[in-house]
Design an enzyme around this catalytic site. Structure first.
Site: not given
Ligand code: 0O2
Length: 246
Positions: A54, A136, A155, A170
């Site tokens: 999309e 991811h 990523e 969310e």
């Molecule tokens: P931003 O602003 O989007 O960059 P890590 O990256 O390994 O240190 P984590 O949490 O283990 O941290 O990685 P994970 O689970 O792969 O998540 C990475 C990104 O996925 C997040 O980046 C968000 O973009 C998204 N994400 C993960 N969980 C959620 C959630 O519950 N809600 C929403 N809306 N997005 C989520 P950042 O760095 O948190 O933020």
């Protein structure tokens, strides 16, 4: 590594140069992965007469967010350490029409020889406790600079429109309540995530039915007169030529 001791102008210049080089690397890595995704998209459209994507967004993480992650992960404040330990500085988000498209795109990307797959987190098969769904994939991709090749982490987040809609709402709620969302809202968000997943399943089922109908119709198309075949092929070539001239 940076510390609190004084830095002279030469060190500052060197630091600025390093940061700029690093940010460019991430920008180029995103340009490369975007090209790969565009090629897949166009080829897929050609073979299957259907576009599984999309839209696509890319972003380089802001310096503020990088520094927050450095603190959260208690990493040394140095460029090599940041490059090695923070894997989402370059991010690409691919929004697909259907769940099956997510896995198709993921497979096509992962099978490319110059891409190293570092980690896959499947939050579709295993949603997060709050309901978050997305696929991811952390990859390493080569970027060809004047001084040689560098492998850069990117990523990839691949999700459907419904998953993306949920995640963006969310995210807004999470920050509106300063990460302390009232429990009635977290419950409702979880419920909304389930509704979104149900919608994805329903849309996929509908799409499968439409595809079968289209295939059946195509099987019925026959050409009676051989001169019609020539006309038909000529018109098709004209259409393709016009499309690729644009
Ligand atoms: P931003 O602003 O989007 O960059 P890590 O990256 O390994 O240190 P984590 O949490 O283990 O941290 O990685 P994970 O689970 O792969 O998540 C990475 C990104 O996925 C997040 O980046 C968000 O973009 C998204 N994400 C993960 N969980 C959620 C959630 O519950 N809600 C929403 N809306 N997005 C989520 P950042 O760095 O948190 O933020």
């Amino acid at each position: 590594m940076l510390n609190n001791s004084k830095i002279d102008s030469e060190q500052l210049k060197k630091f600025r140069h390093e940061v700029t080089r690093c940010m460019l690397l991430y920008k180029f890595a995103l340009a490369e992965i975007s090209t790969k995704v565009n090629i897949l998209q166009e080829e897929f459209q050609l073979i299957h007469e259907y576009n599984p994507i999309e839209h696509v967004n890319t972003r380089v993480k802001s310096p503020e967010s990088i520094l927050k992650k450095v603190q959260k992960k208690k990493l040394p404040l140095s460029i090599p350490s940041i490059q090695e330990n923070i894997h989402d500085i370059a991010g690409i988000r691919i929004i697909c029409s259907f769940v099956s498209d997510i896995y198709r795109i993921a497979d096509m990307i992962q099978s490319q020889e110059d891409i190293d797959v570092i980690e896959v987190k499947d939050y579709i098969k295993n949603p997060k406790p709050n309901g978050y769904q997305s696929l991811h994939i952390i990859i390493k991709i080569p970027v060809f600079m004047t001084y040689g090749e560098e492998y850069v982490f990117v990523e990839m987040q691949i999700r459907t429109i419904a998953m993306d809609f949920w995640a963006s709402l969310e995210h807004k709620i999470y920050y509106k309540y300063n990460k302390k969302v009232p429990s009635h809202l977290t419950d409702e968000l979880k419920e909304a995530a389930e509704v979104a997943a149900h919608l994805d399943q329903k849309m996929e089922k509908l799409n499968n039915e439409v595809t079968l109908l289209k295939e059946a119709e195509a099987d019925e198309e026959t050409i009676e007169d051989p001169s019609d075949t020539v006309k038909l092929l000529y018109n098709e070539i004209k259409k393709i030529e016009l499309r690729y001239r644009q």
